[in-house]
Design an enzyme around this catalytic site. Structure first.
Site, mmCIF file in Angstrom:
data_model
loop_
_atom_site.group_PDB
_atom_site.id
_atom_site.type_symbol
_atom_site.label_atom_id
_atom_site.label_comp_id
_atom_site.label_asym_id
_atom_site.label_seq_id
_atom_site.Cartn_x
_atom_site.Cartn_y
_atom_site.Cartn_z
ATOM 1 N N ALA A 1 0.845 -1.282 -0.131
ATOM 2 C CA ALA A 1 0.018 0.122 0.029
ATOM 3 C C ALA A 1 0.944 1.340 0.182
ATOM 4 O O ALA A 1 1.200 1.773 1.030
ATOM 5 C CB ALA A 1 -0.812 0.017 1.080
ATOM 6 N N LYS B 1 2.520 2.144 -21.952
ATOM 7 C CA LYS B 1 2.834 2.646 -20.611
ATOM 8 C C LYS B 1 4.176 2.598 -20.107
ATOM 9 O O LYS B 1 4.892 3.314 -19.827
ATOM 10 C CB LYS B 1 2.220 2.011 -19.288
ATOM 11 C CG LYS B 1 2.156 2.917 -18.127
ATOM 12 C CD LYS B 1 1.497 2.318 -16.975
ATOM 13 C CE LYS B 1 1.922 2.963 -15.607
ATOM 14 N NZ LYS B 1 1.393 2.306 -14.416
ATOM 15 N N GLU C 1 12.801 0.922 -9.675
ATOM 16 C CA GLU C 1 12.580 0.000 -10.670
ATOM 17 C C GLU C 1 13.122 0.017 -11.916
ATOM 18 O O GLU C 1 12.664 -0.373 -13.105
ATOM 19 C CB GLU C 1 10.694 0.001 -10.669
ATOM 20 C CG GLU C 1 10.148 -0.396 -9.478
ATOM 21 C CD GLU C 1 8.648 -0.107 -9.781
ATOM 22 O OE1 GLU C 1 8.016 -1.158 -9.732
ATOM 23 O OE2 GLU C 1 8.150 0.822 -10.078
#
Length: 310
Positions: free
Chosen positions: A15, A186, A268
């Site tokens: 989250a 994306k 990432e």
């Protein structure tokens, strides 16, 4: 007379800003939502609720939060929002606790997380999901929304029901059999903007205003498109327009990679520009712009983790 749809039980694994934003909207709409995240966020949410700040609202939403992955146990839907680098480890954490019918949606950057999830989760229903949203964590238990907020889900057993209920909760959601192409689009957007935003610590609108930036961005995108084409991906016709639109629709947004670097967190980058470099090598396609951006972000990460010897 139509009956009201039964509220869903939803767990958000990982989250951060994306999971907190969608979790907040779903909880506000009456769904049973549990956020699974870091201790600092969990403590703040337990004390005050989740603070959701948008252009028009600033409110606290009561919502369950925990650090324990076992809290996916009762979920009909799991929003899987961990960093791409943590996919296998987080999947292994939730695997023993998932109900057989639970639909796992990968709301992650990159194009292969759903495949990586299936390798760990086996027969569990897993669907790739394309996320279009600009968010950020402004503090413990405090998520800010800067723009957009749509989801596109690959066909799956609960897909139509999820699309109906999420859309009713203020999350425009559609099921599409073109998710792989959308994920690649994306990825191209992320490759063009994320590393440049991270290395300069500047938002998208600033980037495109710099002399020479447009040509470099076109080089980055061209490499990505060449790799996608060689890999058999039929990209959407409007991919160039979609890349250009990001700076217009999210001019003040810092990339997630920029936010990670600023906080000293792992990025990432290997699943963004690095993901293009890897198949490019295998397919014999040169990707010098993406390779350079991957290396520069890796170097920036490494320099933050080390001290220069005297």
């Amino acid at each position: 007379m139509s009956s009201q749809p039964h509220p869903l039980s939803i767990a958000v694994m990982g989250a951060g800003s994306v999971g907190c934003y969608f979790g907040a909207l779903l909880a506000r709409a009456g769904h049973q939502v549990t956020l699974i995240g870091r201790q600092s966020h969990v403590q703040a949410i337990a004390q005050h609720g989740l603070r959701l700040q948008t252009a028009t609202q600033d409110l606290y939403i009561p919502i369950n939060a925990s650090t324990d992955a076992a809290n996916v146990a009762a979920a009909d839907v799991v929003l899987f929002c961990v960093k791409s680098t943590d996919t296998e480890a987080a999947a292994a954490q939730i695997k023993p606790h998932l109900a057989a019918h639970a639909q796992v949606l990968s709301l992650q950057n990159g194009v292969d997380n759903d495949e990586r999830l299936r390798k760990v989760l086996g027969t569990q229903p897993v669907a790739a999901t394309v996320v279009y949203v600009a968010t950020g964590m402004a503090g413990a238990g405090h998520v800010r929304h800067f723009g957009r907020g749509e989801l596109v889900i690959a066909p799956c057993p609960m897909g139509d029901e999820i699309a109906r209920q999420f859309s009713a909760a203020g999350i425009p959601t559609e099921v599409s059999d073109s998710v792989r192409a959308a994920l690649w689009q994306k990825l191209i957007i992320n490759c063009v903007y994320n590393a440049l935003s991270a290395l300069t610590q500047q938002p998208y609108g600033w980037l495109v205003a710099q002399d020479g930036a447009d040509a470099v961005m076109q080089d980055i995108a061209a490499e990505c498109k060449a790799v996608a084409q060689a890999d058999g991906v039929a990209l959407p016709a409007g991919v160039d327009a979609a890349v250009a639109a990001i700076a217009r629709t999210m001019p003040g947004q810092l990339s997630s990679t920029a936010q990670d670097l600023a906080r000293g967190k792992p990025t990432e980058i290997d699943h963004l520009n690095g993901y293009v470099v890897q198949p490019g090598q295998a397919l014999g396609i040169a990707t010098p712009a993406n390779r350079l951006l991957q290396l520069l972000v890796q170097m920036k990460q490494a320099s933050a983790d080390s001290t220069i010897p005297s």
